[in-house]
Design a protein around this motif. Structure first.
Motif, PDB file in Angstrom:
ATOM      1  N   PRO A 144       6.179   8.987   7.607  1.00  0.00           N
ATOM      2  CA  PRO A 144       6.013   7.580   7.238  1.00  0.00           C
ATOM      3  C   PRO A 144       4.971   6.874   8.090  1.00  0.00           C
ATOM      4  CG  PRO A 144       8.064   7.911   8.443  1.00  0.00           C
ATOM      5  CD  PRO A 144       7.518   9.265   8.147  1.00  0.00           C
ATOM      6  N   ARG A 145       4.232   6.002   7.465  1.00  0.00           N
ATOM      7  CA  ARG A 145       3.232   5.210   8.190  1.00  0.00           C
ATOM      8  C   ARG A 145       3.905   4.096   8.981  1.00  0.00           C
ATOM      9  NH1 ARG A 145      -2.033   4.362   8.512  1.00  0.00           N
ATOM     10  NH2 ARG A 145      -2.848   2.265   8.826  1.00  0.00           N
ATOM     11  N   PHE A 178       5.693   5.359   3.131  1.00  0.00           N
ATOM     12  CA  PHE A 178       4.804   6.516   3.073  1.00  0.00           C
ATOM     13  C   PHE A 178       3.532   6.156   2.316  1.00  0.00           C
ATOM     14  CE2 PHE A 178       9.031   8.233   3.584  1.00  0.00           C
ATOM     15  CZ  PHE A 178       8.859   9.319   4.432  1.00  0.00           C
ATOM     16  N   GLU A 179       2.414   6.641   2.825  1.00  0.00           N
ATOM     17  CA  GLU A 179       1.154   6.534   2.084  1.00  0.00           C
ATOM     18  C   GLU A 179       0.755   7.946   1.652  1.00  0.00           C
ATOM     19  OE1 GLU A 179      -1.796   4.052   3.908  1.00  0.00           O
ATOM     20  OE2 GLU A 179      -0.425   2.335   4.046  1.00  0.00           O
ATOM     21  N   ASP A 180      -0.236   8.528   2.278  1.00  0.00           N
ATOM     22  CA  ASP A 180      -0.649   9.875   1.897  1.00  0.00           C
ATOM     23  C   ASP A 180      -0.170  10.942   2.870  1.00  0.00           C
ATOM     24  OD1 ASP A 180      -2.007   8.968  -0.362  1.00  0.00           O
ATOM     25  OD2 ASP A 180      -3.761   8.447   0.847  1.00  0.00           O
ATOM     26  N   GLU A 181       0.303  10.521   4.047  1.00  0.00           N
ATOM     27  CA  GLU A 181       0.759  11.477   5.042  1.00  0.00           C
ATOM     28  C   GLU A 181       2.196  11.899   4.743  1.00  0.00           C
ATOM     29  OE1 GLU A 181      -0.049   8.384   5.649  1.00  0.00           O
ATOM     30  OE2 GLU A 181      -1.856   8.280   6.887  1.00  0.00           O
ATOM     31  N   PRO A 182       2.586  13.100   5.238  1.00  0.00           N
ATOM     32  CA  PRO A 182       3.971  13.541   5.040  1.00  0.00           C
ATOM     33  C   PRO A 182       4.975  12.753   5.869  1.00  0.00           C
ATOM     34  CG  PRO A 182       2.758  15.121   6.390  1.00  0.00           C
ATOM     35  CD  PRO A 182       1.752  14.155   5.863  1.00  0.00           C
ATOM     36  N   ALA A 240       4.193   1.676  13.604  1.00  0.00           N
ATOM     37  CA  ALA A 240       3.082   1.838  12.687  1.00  0.00           C
ATOM     38  C   ALA A 240       2.022   2.662  13.387  1.00  0.00           C
ATOM     39  CB  ALA A 240       2.508   0.487  12.260  1.00  0.00           C
ATOM     40  N   HIS A 241       1.244   3.394  12.640  1.00  0.00           N
ATOM     41  CA  HIS A 241       0.154   4.179  13.227  1.00  0.00           C
ATOM     42  C   HIS A 241      -1.001   4.257  12.251  1.00  0.00           C
ATOM     43  CE1 HIS A 241       1.165   7.683  10.713  1.00  0.00           C
ATOM     44  NE2 HIS A 241       2.409   7.436  11.017  1.00  0.00           N
ATOM     45  N   HIS A 250       0.808  -1.217   0.000  1.00  0.00           N
ATOM     46  CA  HIS A 250       0.000   0.000   0.000  1.00  0.00           C
ATOM     47  C   HIS A 250       0.845   1.274   0.000  1.00  0.00           C
ATOM     48  CE1 HIS A 250      -3.645  -2.325   1.834  1.00  0.00           C
ATOM     49  NE2 HIS A 250      -3.385  -2.666   0.586  1.00  0.00           N
ATOM     50  N   ALA A 251       2.144   1.137   0.203  1.00  0.00           N
ATOM     51  CA  ALA A 251       3.003   2.322   0.284  1.00  0.00           C
ATOM     52  C   ALA A 251       3.046   3.049  -1.056  1.00  0.00           C
ATOM     53  CB  ALA A 251       4.405   1.923   0.709  1.00  0.00           C
TER      54      ALA A 251
END
Length: 215
Positions: A193-194, A187-191, A214-215, A168-169
């Motif tokens: 890293p997930r 990274f997904e959509d946030e600035p 992870a969050h 999903h990254a």
């Protein structure tokens, strides 16, 4: 009479200790190299390994990579190249990273100097029992591993959480932290890293994956 050691003598003592920790025969090597001009040894070792090596602005791996590149660029294929190959490896650079630094330096230093350094590395690798040519860098191996997992072809068992994070990254940022470890930021959509992953590399393969956050 004041017997307080001079600042340079103190730096030399610290630098010599650091060098002998990095190179098993470091003390004997320094004594032989600077036998005729011991004051030069005090100055060089004090500055490079007593002062510069201890500065917190760069980690030891990056500092040694910079030193190795500068040595190649300067055309120094004698003791400096040999010494910094040893201290580079001891500071956590992989053999493949050392050759990659040489390759990068060749574009700016010129091919004649890079070729001279490469010729010397042939001997130094052989003397050190290192594979020649070396294995791909840890970052290369980790990147290939991540792409295989993202493509649904994990080369080793990994958890469902790790598979999901990598697939999903939107972007991966990889940074080798040693000759055997690579940190992967997912990274997904946030600035930010997930997730953070630590990949342990042995030889030419990833042997373990640890999920840090992870969050």
């Amino acid at each position: 009479m004041n017997h307080t050691p001079s600042p340079m003598a103190s730096l030399y003592h610290e630098g010599r200790q650091t060098f002998t920790e990095l190179v098993p025969d470091g003390g004997a090597r320094l004594d032989a190299l600077f036998h005729t001009v011991p004051a030069l040894g005090e100055l060089a070792v004090g500055v490079v390994y007593g002062h510069l090596h201890a500065r917190p602005g760069l980690d030891p791996r990056l500092r040694e990579a910079v030193s190795f590149a500068a040595i190649v660029a300067s055309g120094m294929v004698g003791p400096p190249l040999s010494v910094h190959l040893k201290t580079g490896l001891a500071s956590g650079l992989a053999p493949g990273e050392m050759t990659e630094v040489l390759l990068q330096a060749s574009a700016f230093a010129g091919f004649p100097r890079a070729v001279s350094a490469a010729e010397q590395l042939n001997r130094l690798f052989d003397e050190s029992g290192l594979a020649s040519p070396p294995a791909p860098t840890p970052r290369e191996i980790a990147l290939e591993f991540c792409e295989q997992v993202r493509g649904g072809h994990a080369p080793m068992p990994v958890s469902a959480a790790v598979k999901r994070l990598l697939k999903h990254a939107r972007q991966l940022a990889l940074q080798a932290s040693s000759a055997h470890a690579v940190i992967v930021e997912c990274f997904e959509d946030e600035p930010s890293p997930r997730a953070l992953l630590r990949l342990e590399v042995q030889g030419e393969q990833v042997v373990s994956v640890t999920l840090f956050k992870a969050h």
